[in-house]
Design a protein around this motif. Structure first.
Motif, mmCIF file in Angstrom:
data_model
loop_
_atom_site.group_PDB
_atom_site.id
_atom_site.type_symbol
_atom_site.label_atom_id
_atom_site.label_comp_id
_atom_site.label_asym_id
_atom_site.label_seq_id
_atom_site.Cartn_x
_atom_site.Cartn_y
_atom_site.Cartn_z
ATOM 1 N N PHE A 37 1.007 -0.907 0.410
ATOM 2 C CA PHE A 37 -0.291 0.322 0.000
ATOM 3 C C PHE A 37 0.547 1.452 -0.033
ATOM 4 N N GLN A 38 2.069 1.062 0.441
ATOM 5 C CA GLN A 38 2.303 2.251 1.094
ATOM 6 C C GLN A 38 3.761 2.520 -1.109
ATOM 7 N N ASP A 39 3.716 1.440 -1.098
ATOM 8 C CA ASP A 39 4.442 1.702 -3.015
ATOM 9 C C ASP A 39 2.797 2.578 -3.527
ATOM 10 N N LEU A 40 2.049 2.274 -3.307
ATOM 11 C CA LEU A 40 0.582 2.973 -3.706
ATOM 12 C C LEU A 40 0.507 4.427 -3.743
ATOM 13 N N VAL A 41 0.970 4.369 -2.714
ATOM 14 C CA VAL A 41 0.988 6.137 -2.125
ATOM 15 C C VAL A 41 1.365 7.185 -2.934
ATOM 16 N N GLU A 42 2.884 6.149 -2.729
ATOM 17 C CA GLU A 42 3.977 7.102 -3.621
ATOM 18 C C GLU A 42 3.435 6.718 -5.243
ATOM 19 N N ILE A 43 3.206 6.257 -5.798
ATOM 20 C CA ILE A 43 2.783 6.125 -6.700
ATOM 21 C C ILE A 43 1.512 7.345 -7.467
ATOM 22 N N THR A 44 0.544 7.053 -6.298
ATOM 23 C CA THR A 44 -0.578 7.371 -6.717
ATOM 24 C C THR A 44 0.061 9.337 -6.492
ATOM 25 N N THR A 45 0.678 9.925 -5.301
ATOM 26 C CA THR A 45 0.917 10.589 -4.955
ATOM 27 C C THR A 45 1.640 11.826 -6.108
ATOM 28 N N ASN A 47 1.423 10.402 -9.079
ATOM 29 C CA ASN A 47 1.152 11.263 -10.312
ATOM 30 C C ASN A 47 0.095 12.436 -10.437
ATOM 31 N N LEU A 48 -0.734 11.794 -9.059
ATOM 32 C CA LEU A 48 -1.527 13.332 -8.635
ATOM 33 C C LEU A 48 -0.783 14.540 -8.895
ATOM 34 N N GLN A 49 0.684 14.331 -8.702
ATOM 35 C CA GLN A 49 1.313 16.166 -8.201
ATOM 36 C C GLN A 49 1.404 16.298 -10.232
ATOM 37 N N TRP A 50 1.482 15.422 -11.072
ATOM 38 C CA TRP A 50 1.440 15.583 -11.992
ATOM 39 C C TRP A 50 0.499 16.115 -13.187
ATOM 40 N N LEU A 51 -1.082 15.379 -12.475
ATOM 41 C CA LEU A 51 -2.424 16.156 -12.617
ATOM 42 C C LEU A 51 -2.710 17.323 -12.344
ATOM 43 N N HIS A 52 -2.025 17.959 -11.417
ATOM 44 C CA HIS A 52 -1.803 18.584 -10.596
ATOM 45 C C HIS A 52 -0.500 20.288 -11.114
ATOM 46 N N GLN A 53 0.547 19.356 -11.913
ATOM 47 C CA GLN A 53 1.264 20.233 -12.489
ATOM 48 C C GLN A 53 2.026 21.743 -10.822
ATOM 49 N N THR A 54 2.266 20.387 -10.314
ATOM 50 C CA THR A 54 3.002 20.934 -8.480
ATOM 51 C C THR A 54 4.010 19.844 -8.269
ATOM 52 N N GLU A 55 4.599 20.612 -7.532
ATOM 53 C CA GLU A 55 5.768 19.994 -7.429
ATOM 54 C C GLU A 55 5.269 20.222 -5.343
ATOM 55 N N LYS A 258 -2.949 6.353 -14.063
ATOM 56 C CA LYS A 258 -2.220 5.898 -15.582
ATOM 57 C C LYS A 258 -3.146 5.819 -16.638
ATOM 58 N N MET A 259 -4.860 6.089 -17.063
ATOM 59 C CA MET A 259 -5.236 6.403 -17.565
ATOM 60 C C MET A 259 -5.397 8.026 -18.825
ATOM 61 N N MET A 260 -5.034 8.596 -17.540
ATOM 62 C CA MET A 260 -5.009 10.789 -17.464
ATOM 63 C C MET A 260 -3.645 9.877 -18.320
ATOM 64 N N LYS A 261 -2.577 9.151 -17.480
ATOM 65 C CA LYS A 261 -0.833 10.181 -18.475
ATOM 66 C C LYS A 261 -0.973 9.123 -19.483
ATOM 67 N N ASP A 262 -1.936 8.284 -19.931
ATOM 68 C CA ASP A 262 -1.766 7.668 -21.206
ATOM 69 C C ASP A 262 -2.778 8.896 -21.770
ATOM 70 N N GLU A 263 -3.605 9.439 -21.287
ATOM 71 C CA GLU A 263 -4.135 10.452 -22.672
ATOM 72 C C GLU A 263 -3.333 11.436 -23.062
ATOM 73 N N GLY A 264 -3.306 12.135 -21.762
ATOM 74 C CA GLY A 264 -1.421 13.059 -22.204
ATOM 75 C C GLY A 264 -2.962 13.826 -21.214
ATOM 76 N N LEU A 265 -1.976 15.088 -20.348
ATOM 77 C CA LEU A 265 -2.794 16.475 -20.352
ATOM 78 C C LEU A 265 -3.869 17.072 -21.388
#
Ligand code: PLP
Length: 387
Positions: A37-45, A47-55, A258-265
């Protein structure tokens, strides 16, 4: 006759959920303190930063969008703090209520429902505040109740010039629908919810916090426990959560991101724009009026006025006959407008279907002729062309 299983959600949340995401929801839960689950939190976080365009930190809370907004407010502000609240619809109203409930002193900047907030009003009040008493500006980017998008880019530049005030922004129906570059616009606190552009069911909400927001949190004295974002930040440093999160929704989030990353912002934003244009242009061709001012139309929901017909009955007819759920008007707009959601997992087929359904229903009511339905579909097809 309606076939329940085929109901198509064209409301501004909850939005349709892709099959892959539904499958993820059906898995056995895992322990929320496990390495998996920690691995999942790491990756979703990430990817959320990618979606929000933020560090900035993007924190995931188990709760709806309102929880994320409330968390941002109570984690950073103190009793009696002066805040500006932008109000031009139902959600703007909600943030005024929340602010007052927590004993904040609210300066309201409002605009008539259907029109956008005027950035100049923010500029004037912020510039006059030379004692720097205003601690935050709270507003809604895409006002879902009216289909208006506020000019966040300009308003946030005025907030930045003030230096002291934090921006606390409801981006619930703009993140994942149009460009919200959190870092570029230096937005301090940005809240959103899973059942909107994220293509997963309700239950998770997200809030990004800038350095400046964390600094303000040190002094904050509003009562808080479950929604104290400091606890979430501390846990996140070890990819964990302070309390048991909705584990299966995090599985779902992982798939949808993952689907959103595949489609692209950029492609995602363009798709929402095409759909917004197709629906609004078609509505006008069907002799209907848009509720929101043109040039300020939300990318995720189009509010449409209907005259001499009860909008609630109209919606019901469309639901029963076409299995398409539309949203109604809220408060004084109930029965007067209906709203077409085109947010998240929506494709061109959905758009063509909803326009046909609206058009055919108007024909049956003797409001227009079939020729106009044909025209509306032609107009929509032009907008749906990918460029
Ligand atoms: C849906 C929505 C929310 C969040 O509402 P919840 O019911 O708490 O998820 C907040 N703001 C806007 C603009 C929304 O559309």
């Amino acid at each position: 006759m309606a076939i329940q299983q085929k109901l198509s959600l064209m409301i501004p949340g909850p939005t349709p959920v892709p099959e892959k995401v539904l499958e993820a929801l059906g898995r056995h839960p895992i322990g929320h303190r496990s390495k998996d689950f920690q691995d999942l939190v790491e990756i979703t976080t990430k990817n959320l930063q990618w979606l929000h365009q933020t560090e900035n930190d993007v924190l995931t809370i188990t709760g709806s969008g309102t929880a994320a907004m409330e968390a941002g407010i109570i984690t950073t502000l103190s009793k009696g703090d002066k805040v500006i609240c932008g109000e031009n619809g139902k959600f703007g109203q909600r943030w005024v209520k929340v602010a007052k409930e927590f004993g904040l002193e609210v300066i309201k900047i409002d605009a008539e429902w259907g029109t956008p907030l005027d950035p100049e009003n923010f500029k004037t009040i912020l510039e006059k505040d030379d004692k720097k008493e205003i601690k935050a500006v709270i507003l809604t980017h895409s006002e879902t109740s009216t289909g208006v998008i506020n000019d966040l880019k300009t308003i946030s530049s005025h907030i930045r010039n003030h230096k002291k005030a934090l921006s606390i922004i409801d981006c619930v129906t703009s993140i994942g629908a149009c460009n919200v570059p959190v870092d570029e616009w230096e937005l301090d606190i940005v809240a959103s919810g899973s059942q909107k552009g994220y293509m997963i069911p309700p239950g998770l909400s997200f809030v990004s916090m800038s350095e400046k927001a964390w600094k303000a949190s040190v002094e904050s004295n509003l009562p808080k426990f479950y929604l104290n974002l400091k606890s979430y930040k501390k846990s996140l440093s070890s990819n964990s959560n302070p309390y048991t999160p909705a584990v299966n929704l995090v599985f779902a989030l992982d798939e949808s991101l993952k689907m959103m990353k595949d489609e692209g912002l950029d492609t995602i934003f363009k798709r929402h724009k095409r759909h917004q244009l197709a629906v609004s242009e078609a509505a006008k061709t069907l002799n209907l009026k848009l509720f929101a001012e043109e040039n300020h139309l939300s990318p995720s929901v189009t509010a449409i006025q209907i005259k001499d017909v009860d909008a609630e009955k109209f919606r019901k007819t469309i639901k029963n006959k076409y299995d398409i759920l539309l949203a109604g008007g809220q408060d004084h707009l109930k029965g007067k407008i209906f709203r077409v959601g085109h947010l998240g997992y929506i494709n061109d087929r959905d758009i063509i279907s909803v326009i046909s359904a609206i058009g055919n229903t108007l024909v049956e009511l003797n409001k227009i002729s079939t020729r106009e339905v044909g025209e509306a579909l032609k107009v929509a097809s032009l907008q749906l062309k990918e460029t």
